[in-house]
Design a protein around this motif. Structure first.
Motif, PDB file in Angstrom:
ATOM      1  N   LEU A 213       3.184  23.252  -8.482  1.00  0.00           N
ATOM      2  CA  LEU A 213       2.040  22.887  -8.109  1.00  0.00           C
ATOM      3  C   LEU A 213       1.067  24.083  -8.270  1.00  0.00           C
ATOM      4  O   LEU A 213      -0.177  24.101  -8.803  1.00  0.00           O
ATOM      5  CB  LEU A 213       1.955  22.179  -6.820  1.00  0.00           C
ATOM      6  N   SER A 214       1.312  25.380  -7.669  1.00  0.00           N
ATOM      7  CA  SER A 214       0.686  26.298  -7.619  1.00  0.00           C
ATOM      8  C   SER A 214       0.242  26.698  -9.030  1.00  0.00           C
ATOM      9  O   SER A 214      -0.926  27.441  -9.278  1.00  0.00           O
ATOM     10  CB  SER A 214       1.061  27.365  -6.689  1.00  0.00           C
ATOM     11  N   THR A 215       1.326  26.814  -9.802  1.00  0.00           N
ATOM     12  CA  THR A 215       0.998  27.272 -11.349  1.00  0.00           C
ATOM     13  C   THR A 215       0.032  26.421 -12.033  1.00  0.00           C
ATOM     14  O   THR A 215      -0.954  26.900 -12.560  1.00  0.00           O
ATOM     15  CB  THR A 215       2.152  27.302 -12.089  1.00  0.00           C
ATOM     16  N   SER A 219      -4.032  28.038 -12.550  1.00  0.00           N
ATOM     17  CA  SER A 219      -4.198  28.499 -13.948  1.00  0.00           C
ATOM     18  C   SER A 219      -5.793  27.914 -14.224  1.00  0.00           C
ATOM     19  O   SER A 219      -6.495  28.289 -15.206  1.00  0.00           O
ATOM     20  CB  SER A 219      -3.405  27.456 -14.823  1.00  0.00           C
ATOM     21  N   LYS A 220      -6.376  27.024 -13.238  1.00  0.00           N
ATOM     22  CA  LYS A 220      -7.695  26.814 -13.319  1.00  0.00           C
ATOM     23  C   LYS A 220      -8.612  27.862 -12.856  1.00  0.00           C
ATOM     24  O   LYS A 220     -10.038  27.744 -12.772  1.00  0.00           O
ATOM     25  CB  LYS A 220      -8.145  25.546 -12.543  1.00  0.00           C
ATOM     26  N   PHE A 221      -8.167  28.616 -11.840  1.00  0.00           N
ATOM     27  CA  PHE A 221      -9.202  29.664 -11.441  1.00  0.00           C
ATOM     28  C   PHE A 221      -9.471  30.781 -12.071  1.00  0.00           C
ATOM     29  O   PHE A 221      -8.609  31.322 -13.080  1.00  0.00           O
ATOM     30  CB  PHE A 221      -8.272  30.530 -10.028  1.00  0.00           C
ATOM     31  N   LYS A 222     -10.652  31.190 -12.360  1.00  0.00           N
ATOM     32  CA  LYS A 222     -11.112  32.208 -13.396  1.00  0.00           C
ATOM     33  C   LYS A 222     -11.005  33.706 -12.761  1.00  0.00           C
ATOM     34  O   LYS A 222     -11.112  34.808 -13.264  1.00  0.00           O
ATOM     35  CB  LYS A 222     -12.605  31.917 -13.666  1.00  0.00           C
ATOM     36  N   LYS A 227      -6.600  33.487  -6.859  1.00  0.00           N
ATOM     37  CA  LYS A 227      -4.931  33.128  -6.793  1.00  0.00           C
ATOM     38  C   LYS A 227      -4.483  33.675  -5.844  1.00  0.00           C
ATOM     39  O   LYS A 227      -3.651  33.249  -5.393  1.00  0.00           O
ATOM     40  CB  LYS A 227      -4.641  33.817  -8.252  1.00  0.00           C
ATOM     41  N   VAL A 228      -4.713  35.048  -5.475  1.00  0.00           N
ATOM     42  CA  VAL A 228      -4.155  35.675  -4.309  1.00  0.00           C
ATOM     43  C   VAL A 228      -4.367  35.138  -3.009  1.00  0.00           C
ATOM     44  O   VAL A 228      -3.479  34.704  -2.203  1.00  0.00           O
ATOM     45  CB  VAL A 228      -4.697  37.082  -4.159  1.00  0.00           C
TER      46      VAL A 228
END
Length: 402
Positions: A213-215, A219-222, A227-228
């Motif tokens: 789910l996290s992956t 992947s949508k975060f720029k 992400k951290v």
């Protein structure tokens, strides 16, 4: 005003912790020894210099630090290393703690006049290896490339994380058995012990699903910082769920470490970036983790049972060491490397300081004695283990040169 007192006290504790750690390093001791001693001195059992508000939030800050270091540990283990360390890591998670716990249970019937169930409650408080001591030490060895040719630090990381699951489950099992017998109720020992493999399997499943789910989400975060924040927030939520709901077959710390491992296997570049940011957070977290562990120790209570405690711990740690050696049978480790693993598996701290007072609080006969000897195990083994790792690592482990 209360918030201001908390903020100022945490700032002062952080500065003093940093100073005490550096002072310990000047005399060739691990920094955590200085930090733990500081915690004992300023804590509620010595000079009582820490405000009550700070003592009340100490468990939460300690949890944040543990979450951080376990997540870093998971992010630092690759798939190839996991294949290499699989069998011995599983055995290290079960054999040493089980042997030590039952040996202490037996010794308690001789030296303390306990019946076996009382002794087992004490035994499985003491049996857990300390993630607070072992995991940072292993991460340091990974940074120095010591033992990396055979993935020894990673093997000990994984083993120690699951070791706590075994010890805590058996502690809870025998405590429940005692309470049920005291009240005349029924209790299923087999059902309780069955929670150990269920806990490990559930940790693997949950961490893998969360990784998938996290992956997708990150992947949508720029922005990399998002992400951290996102993945660390998941780690915090996992810990809150365990603390709030007390689910018997859920170990948040093991799940957090496995979550880090699965992230590394799925999105290696992003995972390594996350790890570098978490490393910076850990530099701050460790200043408080070891101080707060020290604050939980009542030295006068522990030293009251010094003679009997030393006898019990000397015998039990000898059997624990035998358990470590048995776990490493049919591996390619040399005798020096096996000796290092024995030393690395000695320290107690986190579980003992957190669980030592529970039997007394629940009215278990001999609860004060259990608390004293559990805390004595921290006073004796945390320094021995931390110093031993520092001394034996460069002598026993091969260094990989870049």
């Amino acid at each position: 005003m209360t918030f201001f007192i908390l903020l100022i006290s945490l700032l002062i504790i952080g500065l003093l912790s940093n100073f005490s750690g550096k002072l310990a390093e000047l005399i060739k001791l691990p920094s955590l020894i200085g930090m733990m001693l500081l915690g004992m001195l300023i804590g509620p059992y010595c000079f009582k210099l820490v405000p009550n508000i700070t003592i009340s939030v100490a468990p939460f800050i300690k949890d944040f630090a543990l979450i951080t270091v376990l997540f870093i540990a998971g992010l630092g283990i690759s798939k190839s290393q996991m294949h290499k360390i699989g069998r011995p890591a599983i055995l290290l998670s079960i054999v040493p703690a089980t042997i030590e716990g039952f040996i202490i249970a037996y010794l308690s019937t001789i030296f303390l006049g306990f019946h076996f169930i009382q002794g087992a409650i004490l035994g499985f408080i003491i049996a857990a290896v300390s993630p607070a001591v072992l995991i940072p030490s292993m991460l340091d060895l990974i940074d120095k490339r010591l033992g990396e040719d055979k993935s020894i630090p990673e093997m000990l990381l994984v083993g120690a994380s699951a070791d706590d699951t075994v010890a805590i489950t058996l502690f809870t099992t025998f405590l429940s058995l005692y309470m049920q017998k005291s009240s005349g109720g029924d209790f299923s020992l087999i059902k309780s012990i069955a929670t150990i493999p269920l806990t490990i399997i559930l940790s693997i499943i949950i961490s893998y699903i969360l990784c998938k789910l996290s992956t997708f989400v990150i992947s949508k975060f720029k922005t990399k910082y998002l992400k951290v924040i996102f993945v660390f927030s998941i780690c915090i939520i996992l810990r809150i769920i365990e603390s709030r709901f007390k689910i018997e077959v859920f170990n948040s710390l093991l799940t957090i470490m496995l979550y880090g491992f699965f992230l590394r296997s799925q999105i290696e570049d992003s995972a390594l970036y996350i790890k570098t940011k978490m490393d910076k957070f850990w530099k701050l977290g460790k200043l408080y983790l070891f101080v707060f562990v020290g604050m939980a120790i009542n030295p006068s209570l522990a030293l009251g049972y010094l003679k009997i405690g030393v006898i019990i711990l000397t015998i039990s740690l000898s059997f624990r060491s035998l358990g470590v050696l048995l776990s490493l049978v049919n591996t390619n480790l040399t005798m020096k490397e096996r000796l290092f693993c024995v030393v690395a598996y000695l320290p107690k701290a986190t579980v003992q300081s957190a669980k030592a007072g529970i039997p007394l609080q629940m009215g278990v006969a001999g609860g004060e004695i259990m608390q004293a000897i559990a805390l004595l195990s921290v006073l004796i083994t945390a320094p021995i283990g931390a110093i031993g790792i520092k001394i034996f690592a460069p002598k026993c482990l091969n260094k990989i040169n870049d």
